[in-house]
Scaffold this active site. Structure first.
Site, PDB file in Angstrom:
ATOM      1  N   HIS A  47      86.096 -48.374 -68.359  1.00 24.71           N
ATOM      2  CA  HIS A  47      84.808 -48.428 -67.679  1.00 24.71           C
ATOM      3  C   HIS A  47      84.866 -47.709 -66.327  1.00 24.71           C
ATOM      4  O   HIS A  47      83.921 -47.006 -65.938  1.00 24.71           O
ATOM      5  CB  HIS A  47      84.410 -49.897 -67.495  1.00 24.71           C
ATOM      6  CG  HIS A  47      83.132 -50.094 -66.746  1.00 24.71           C
ATOM      7  ND1 HIS A  47      83.106 -50.531 -65.441  1.00 24.71           N
ATOM      8  CD2 HIS A  47      81.836 -49.902 -67.105  1.00 24.71           C
ATOM      9  CE1 HIS A  47      81.849 -50.614 -65.031  1.00 24.71           C
ATOM     10  NE2 HIS A  47      81.066 -50.232 -66.016  1.00 24.71           N
ATOM     11  N   GLU A  50      84.602 -44.033 -66.914  1.00 23.92           N
ATOM     12  CA  GLU A  50      83.223 -43.648 -67.230  1.00 23.92           C
ATOM     13  C   GLU A  50      82.403 -43.486 -65.951  1.00 23.92           C
ATOM     14  O   GLU A  50      81.624 -42.540 -65.802  1.00 23.92           O
ATOM     15  CB  GLU A  50      82.600 -44.702 -68.141  1.00 23.92           C
ATOM     16  CG  GLU A  50      81.123 -44.530 -68.405  1.00 23.92           C
ATOM     17  CD  GLU A  50      80.345 -45.824 -68.238  1.00 23.92           C
ATOM     18  OE1 GLU A  50      79.332 -45.824 -67.501  1.00 23.92           O
ATOM     19  OE2 GLU A  50      80.744 -46.835 -68.854  1.00 23.92           O
ATOM     20  N   GLU A 127      79.136 -54.776 -59.495  1.00 28.15           N
ATOM     21  CA  GLU A 127      78.659 -54.953 -60.866  1.00 28.15           C
ATOM     22  C   GLU A 127      79.302 -56.187 -61.498  1.00 28.15           C
ATOM     23  O   GLU A 127      78.638 -56.975 -62.185  1.00 28.15           O
ATOM     24  CB  GLU A 127      78.977 -53.711 -61.689  1.00 28.15           C
ATOM     25  CG  GLU A 127      78.425 -53.724 -63.105  1.00 28.15           C
ATOM     26  CD  GLU A 127      78.751 -52.457 -63.874  1.00 28.15           C
ATOM     27  OE1 GLU A 127      78.335 -52.376 -65.052  1.00 28.15           O
ATOM     28  OE2 GLU A 127      79.407 -51.549 -63.327  1.00 28.15           O
TER      29      GLU A 127
END
Length: 433
Positions: A47, A50, A127
């Protein structure tokens, strides 16, 4: 409509689906790597990579990337899953080269500057913090950890604040070199697309990647158990999971039909019995997901803390009823109609077409036609549903509860006991956080 597939000399597969009357193209690069491929010291790296792909390359700044895709009216995004990472765009017909060129640049030439890494790790940590405020996110992470303990597939995709805090450019570059290999990459496009043009762009952009052997992938080991969080919310959430067929198993379609009639819509058994007839919750549903070597059926509901166990008992009763008597003909027909309609409606989207082709190639090694999909759904009969439900009653469940405060762990334990495999004394694993 025309679907075409070409494999480049280095092993990269290029799939396109031409859709008449569209003026746009959805395209992207899908890579067969996700959070389940991470070592313990790499938790959250898929992640993180990305995110960092959009922070600048040797030829473009992050601002230039954004301005270039928006300059042609397009959009560019990415996502990370358990076993795939996708980088995709949607543009007007004729701008495919712009979009694919940007995707190639961020995958092959990202700088991973130290200041960008430090800035983005804070973004990802925020997040992660936001998921800790979401009972839906927390409960799915809890169930996954109960289902697959001490395995990468059982960990949150985002990583932890600690793991994200230690990644450096060398970690990202090593991960790219290890996993972003030609035989793990699919370039997929759908809409107002011309196959040979996409092949030409893919060859020019990715043709220099060389074949290398990939490392072995550990098999998922489902165990099951229960987990809970003492965090308090306005409602209690309960999530009940049971092992289901993998995405590559033909029985996956039986699981999908079963999920539809069990808790897939307003006419489903769980919605009618638990919400409409008993008023035990506002929302309840079941869902099925699968990767290439495992899958899960999950039932999720939010209700008052005092109703968690009553609601769960009804779920267990309805599962037993289907296992013993099977579905009615009307239920089976409705569930199959819903599934077929969902498949066909989704494929009216060029974005869904592009993604589905990529996932089929990564999971099956080939493209699956819509006729095949519909035939698989139509082949599901009452006996298969009955046998599937009966099989679920022999499995250890994975149960998670959140929102009942300090009572959550005890509730999770008692709910797990409701789904204890037939002929056993109870569950075999437990945990809390």
């Amino acid at each position: 409509m025309t679907t075409e597939l070409t494999t480049l000399a280095n092993g990269i597969r290029v799939a396109t689906h031409q859709m008449p009357n569209l003026e746009t193209v959805s395209l992207g690069v899908w890579v067969a790597v996700g959070s389940r491929h991470e070592r313990d010291d790499q938790h959250g790296l898929s992640h993180f990579l990305e995110h960092m792909a959009f922070k600048g390359t040797t030829t473009r700044s992050a601002r230039m990337i954004a301005e270039e895709i928006e300059g042609v009216g397009g959009d560019l995004n990415a996502s990370t899953g358990l076993d795939t990472t996708a980088y995709y765009a949607r543009v007007l017909a004729g701008d495919e080269g712009v979009a694919l060129g940007l995707i190639a640049d961020i995958l092959l030439n990202s700088k991973f500057a130290a200041e960008d890494l430090d800035r983005e790790r804070v973004v990802i940590q925020q997040e992660i913090a936001s998921t800790d405020d979401s009972p839906d996110d927390i409960i799915f992470d809890l169930m996954q950890s109960a289902a697959f303990p001490e395995q990468a597939i059982g960990r949150p995709i985002l990583g932890t604040k600690t793991s994200v805090g230690r990644f450096r450019a060398a970690d990202l570059n090593a991960y790219l070199a290890e996993h972003y290999l030609p035989d793990a990459i699919v370039v997929s496009a759908a809409g107002a697309v011309h196959h040979q043009e996409i092949v030409r762009h893919a060859e020019a952009l990715f043709g220099r990647l060389t074949r290398r052997s990939r490392g072995t992938e550990s098999q998922a080991r489902y165990r099951g158990g229960f987990a809970a969080s003492a965090k308090a919310f306005e409602q209690s959430h309960v999530l009940i999971g049971l092992p289901a067929p993998s995405y590559s198993d033909p029985a996956f379609y039986t699981a999908q039909v079963f999920s539809g009639l069990f808790g897939g819509g307003m006419s489903s058994r769980l919605f009618q019995e638990i919400r409409e007839d008993r008023g035990l919750c506002y929302s309840i549903y079941s869902t099925v997901w699968g990767v290439k070597d495992t899958g899960m059926l999950a039932v999720h509901a939010a209700t008052g803390p005092e109703m968690v166990e009553e609601l769960s008992a009804v779920v267990a009763q309805e599962l037993a009823a289907i296992a013993e008597s099977g579905p009615t003909d009307a239920e089976l027909l409705r569930a199959k109609a819903q599934l077929k309609a969902g498949l066909l409606m989704a494929l009216e989207s060029c974005s869904v077409n592009a993604e589905q082709m990529a996932r089929q190639l990564l999971a099956h090694g080939r493209l699956v036609t819509m006729t095949e999909l519909i035939d698989e759904v139509e082949s599901v009969d009452s006996n298969r549903i009955k046998a599937f439900a009966d099989g679920l009653r022999s499995e250890v469940a994975s149960v998670a509860v959140i929102g009942s405060g300090k009572k959550s762990s005890a509730q999770a334990s008692r709910v797990a006991a409701l789904f204890a495999p037939i002929g056993t004394g109870g569950m075999i694993a437990q945990g809390s956080r």
